[in-house]
Design an enzyme around this catalytic site. Structure first.
Site, PDB file in Angstrom:
ATOM      1  N   ASP A   1     103.791  16.763 -44.076  1.00 23.04           N
ATOM      2  CA  ASP A   1     104.034  17.991 -43.305  1.00 23.04           C
ATOM      3  C   ASP A   1     102.726  18.555 -42.748  1.00 23.04           C
ATOM      4  O   ASP A   1     101.667  18.393 -43.359  1.00 23.04           O
ATOM      5  CB  ASP A   1     104.724  19.016 -44.218  1.00 23.04           C
ATOM      6  CG  ASP A   1     105.390  20.130 -43.436  1.00 23.04           C
ATOM      7  OD1 ASP A   1     105.493  20.025 -42.194  1.00 23.04           O
ATOM      8  OD2 ASP A   1     105.810  21.115 -44.065  1.00 23.04           O
TER       9      ASP A   1
ATOM     10  N   ARG B   1     100.995  22.057 -36.941  1.00 24.40           N
ATOM     11  CA  ARG B   1      99.993  23.110 -37.172  1.00 24.40           C
ATOM     12  C   ARG B   1      98.574  22.562 -37.007  1.00 24.40           C
ATOM     13  O   ARG B   1      97.696  23.229 -36.473  1.00 24.40           O
ATOM     14  CB  ARG B   1     100.161  23.693 -38.593  1.00 24.40           C
ATOM     15  CG  ARG B   1     101.203  24.807 -38.639  1.00 24.40           C
ATOM     16  CD  ARG B   1     101.627  25.107 -40.037  1.00 24.40           C
ATOM     17  NE  ARG B   1     102.528  24.077 -40.542  1.00 24.40           N
ATOM     18  CZ  ARG B   1     102.808  23.901 -41.824  1.00 24.40           C
ATOM     19  NH1 ARG B   1     102.262  24.672 -42.733  1.00 24.40           N
ATOM     20  NH2 ARG B   1     103.653  22.957 -42.191  1.00 24.40           N
ATOM     21  N   TRP B   2      98.365  21.334 -37.438  1.00 22.10           N
ATOM     22  CA  TRP B   2      97.047  20.692 -37.315  1.00 22.10           C
ATOM     23  C   TRP B   2      96.641  20.614 -35.841  1.00 22.10           C
ATOM     24  O   TRP B   2      95.507  20.938 -35.479  1.00 22.10           O
ATOM     25  CB  TRP B   2      97.125  19.291 -37.927  1.00 22.10           C
ATOM     26  CG  TRP B   2      95.842  18.519 -37.935  1.00 22.10           C
ATOM     27  CD1 TRP B   2      94.901  18.524 -38.936  1.00 22.10           C
ATOM     28  CD2 TRP B   2      95.353  17.619 -36.938  1.00 22.10           C
ATOM     29  NE1 TRP B   2      93.869  17.680 -38.617  1.00 22.10           N
ATOM     30  CE2 TRP B   2      94.125  17.113 -37.389  1.00 22.10           C
ATOM     31  CE3 TRP B   2      95.839  17.191 -35.712  1.00 22.10           C
ATOM     32  CZ2 TRP B   2      93.362  16.195 -36.667  1.00 22.10           C
ATOM     33  CZ3 TRP B   2      95.083  16.281 -34.972  1.00 22.10           C
ATOM     34  CH2 TRP B   2      93.871  15.795 -35.439  1.00 22.10           C
TER      35      TRP B   2
ATOM     36  N   ASN C   1     115.532  16.987 -38.052  1.00 19.08           N
ATOM     37  CA  ASN C   1     114.513  16.839 -36.989  1.00 19.08           C
ATOM     38  C   ASN C   1     115.109  16.501 -35.619  1.00 19.08           C
ATOM     39  O   ASN C   1     114.464  16.683 -34.594  1.00 19.08           O
ATOM     40  CB  ASN C   1     113.461  15.771 -37.354  1.00 19.08           C
ATOM     41  CG  ASN C   1     112.487  16.219 -38.407  1.00 19.08           C
ATOM     42  OD1 ASN C   1     111.943  15.406 -39.157  1.00 19.08           O
ATOM     43  ND2 ASN C   1     112.248  17.514 -38.512  1.00 19.08           N
TER      44      ASN C   1
ATOM     45  N   ARG D   1     103.995  17.019 -51.319  1.00 20.31           N
ATOM     46  CA  ARG D   1     104.234  17.623 -50.007  1.00 20.31           C
ATOM     47  C   ARG D   1     102.926  18.252 -49.523  1.00 20.31           C
ATOM     48  O   ARG D   1     102.282  19.015 -50.254  1.00 20.31           O
ATOM     49  CB  ARG D   1     105.320  18.693 -50.060  1.00 20.31           C
ATOM     50  CG  ARG D   1     105.565  19.287 -48.660  1.00 20.31           C
ATOM     51  CD  ARG D   1     106.772  20.187 -48.574  1.00 20.31           C
ATOM     52  NE  ARG D   1     107.052  20.501 -47.175  1.00 20.31           N
ATOM     53  CZ  ARG D   1     108.249  20.757 -46.679  1.00 20.31           C
ATOM     54  NH1 ARG D   1     109.296  20.728 -47.474  1.00 20.31           N
ATOM     55  NH2 ARG D   1     108.410  21.035 -45.405  1.00 20.31           N
TER      56      ARG D   1
ATOM     57  N   ARG E   1     114.817  19.201 -32.951  1.00 25.32           N
ATOM     58  CA  ARG E   1     113.534  19.564 -32.312  1.00 25.32           C
ATOM     59  C   ARG E   1     113.615  19.341 -30.804  1.00 25.32           C
ATOM     60  O   ARG E   1     114.514  18.624 -30.326  1.00 25.32           O
ATOM     61  CB  ARG E   1     112.417  18.711 -32.896  1.00 25.32           C
ATOM     62  CG  ARG E   1     112.124  19.112 -34.313  1.00 25.32           C
ATOM     63  CD  ARG E   1     110.791  18.627 -34.776  1.00 25.32           C
ATOM     64  NE  ARG E   1     110.531  19.178 -36.092  1.00 25.32           N
ATOM     65  CZ  ARG E   1     109.377  19.122 -36.722  1.00 25.32           C
ATOM     66  NH1 ARG E   1     108.355  18.507 -36.165  1.00 25.32           N
ATOM     67  NH2 ARG E   1     109.221  19.665 -37.903  1.00 25.32           N
TER      68      ARG E   1
HETATM   69  C1  FPP Z   1     105.935  17.005 -40.125  1.00 22.79           C
HETATM   70  O1  FPP Z   1     105.002  17.760 -39.422  1.00 22.79           O
HETATM   71  C2  FPP Z   1     105.966  15.611 -39.721  1.00 22.79           C
HETATM   72  C3  FPP Z   1     107.036  14.976 -39.144  1.00 22.79           C
HETATM   73  C4  FPP Z   1     108.285  15.653 -38.804  1.00 22.79           C
HETATM   74  C5  FPP Z   1     107.011  13.569 -38.800  1.00 22.79           C
HETATM   75  C6  FPP Z   1     106.067  12.688 -39.561  1.00 22.79           C
HETATM   76  C7  FPP Z   1     105.590  11.649 -38.639  1.00 22.79           C
HETATM   77  C8  FPP Z   1     104.383  11.055 -38.682  1.00 22.79           C
HETATM   78  C9  FPP Z   1     103.416  11.258 -39.759  1.00 22.79           C
HETATM   79  C10 FPP Z   1     103.977  10.149 -37.596  1.00 22.79           C
HETATM   80  C11 FPP Z   1     104.756   8.914 -37.436  1.00 22.79           C
HETATM   81  C12 FPP Z   1     105.148   8.230 -38.675  1.00 22.79           C
HETATM   82  C13 FPP Z   1     105.415   6.927 -38.787  1.00 22.79           C
HETATM   83  C14 FPP Z   1     105.964   6.403 -40.054  1.00 22.79           C
HETATM   84  C15 FPP Z   1     105.172   5.976 -37.695  1.00 22.79           C
HETATM   85  P1  FPP Z   1     105.543  18.983 -38.573  1.00 22.79           P
HETATM   86  O2  FPP Z   1     105.725  18.524 -37.188  1.00 22.79           O
HETATM   87  O3  FPP Z   1     106.750  19.548 -39.214  1.00 22.79           O
HETATM   88  O4  FPP Z   1     104.337  19.978 -38.689  1.00 22.79           O
HETATM   89  P2  FPP Z   1     104.403  21.578 -38.717  1.00 22.79           P
HETATM   90  O5  FPP Z   1     105.148  21.934 -39.976  1.00 22.79           O
HETATM   91  O6  FPP Z   1     102.955  21.947 -38.789  1.00 22.79           O
HETATM   92  O7  FPP Z   1     105.067  22.019 -37.478  1.00 22.79           O
END
Ligand code: FPP
Length: 247
Positions: A21, A25-26, A69, A189, A72
């Protein structure tokens, strides 16, 4: 001392699950689009897969895309699916080299055709690899998984294939997407959120939970090694008393 040197090789978790997660934000913190965070998230995926293969941790499950998701923005969903396809194409040789089997859990048929096809190809190609099983949770939701399980078992009861009195935990386990995986020992997490978000609800019954403020794209091997040291300092009682465990 380097966190890796503090790890007790005889007490490694067998199954590590990660809720990756903080990508969005990053990216936003640096003034970039969310997709930049996802792209950099793939570097952290690589690091953590490598670290697990080194230790070794035989089962690693990553929450890559949840059933929720899909809600989104369309462009973000497309980015994530494209990243999945490009990462699979890019990493297939590395998976082979390190003897890693790729597995996937979730409602995979909901994935775009191209992603589904690529995933199946890599799974087929790596199916005999033994060193480690890397499971991607894609279009995965624990409630959907449990609902599917109940439907399948009900149908078997209706068709007199099993009787209700035969239903025990192992029958349920055998209908879950994770039927070939052991229970989760450690769930990590990232990004400071402290919730489970519909991930492996049945499978984490006795998992140790570890939350870290680090955002996923910044997550590196040493972060994982720290989490494992923390895990190894916990007493896993599985309902027993401390005295029972130590006698
Ligand atoms: C959560 O960050 C991350 C995801 C919903 C997707 C995870 C995907 C990857 C790490 C890249 C691709 C992975 C593979 C296996 C090829 P968020 O978008 O919810 O972040 P936020 O909470 O800061 O908005």
């Amino acid at each position: 001392m380097n966190p890796k040197d503090r790890i007790d090789a005889s007490k490694l978790p067998k199954h590590l699950a990660v809720i990756m997660d903080g990508n969005g934000r990053w990216a936003k913190k640096q003034g970039f689009f969310r997709s930049f965070g996802h792209e950099n998230g793939t570097k952290a995926v690589r690091e953590i897969v490598e670290a697990c293969a080194e230790l070794p941790i035989p089962y690693l499950t990553l929450f890559a895309f949840s059933t929720e998701n899909w809600n989104r923005p369309k462009a973000e969903v497309e980015t994530l699916m494209k990243l999945l396809v490009s990462s699979l194409k890019k990493e297939i040789d590395t998976l082979e080299e390190h003897n890693i089997k790729l597995n996937a859990i979730g409602n995979l048929e909901a994935l775009p055709k191209k992603a589904f096809k690529e995933l199946k190809e890599v799974m087929e190609k790596t199916k005999s690899n033994k060193h480690m099983t890397l499971t991607l949770a894609l279009s995965y939701g624990s409630r959907e998984e449990i609902t599917k399980t109940i439907k399948e078992i009900s149908l078997k009861v209706k068709n007199n294939l099993i009787s209700p009195s035969d239903i025990d935990e192992s029958v349920i386990n055998n209908h879950l997407y994770t039927k070939d995986l052991p229970d989760v020992d450690l769930l990590i997490r990232t990004s400071g959120e402290q919730r489970i978000s519909n991930f492996l609800l049945w499978q984490i019954a006795y998992a140790e939970l570890y939350f870290t403020e680090t955002l996923w794209p910044d997550y590196r091997k040493n972060h994982l090694f720290e989490a494992i040291v923390d895990y190894q300092n916990r007493e896993r009682r599985f309902g027993k008393t401390s005295e029972q465990l130590n006698n």
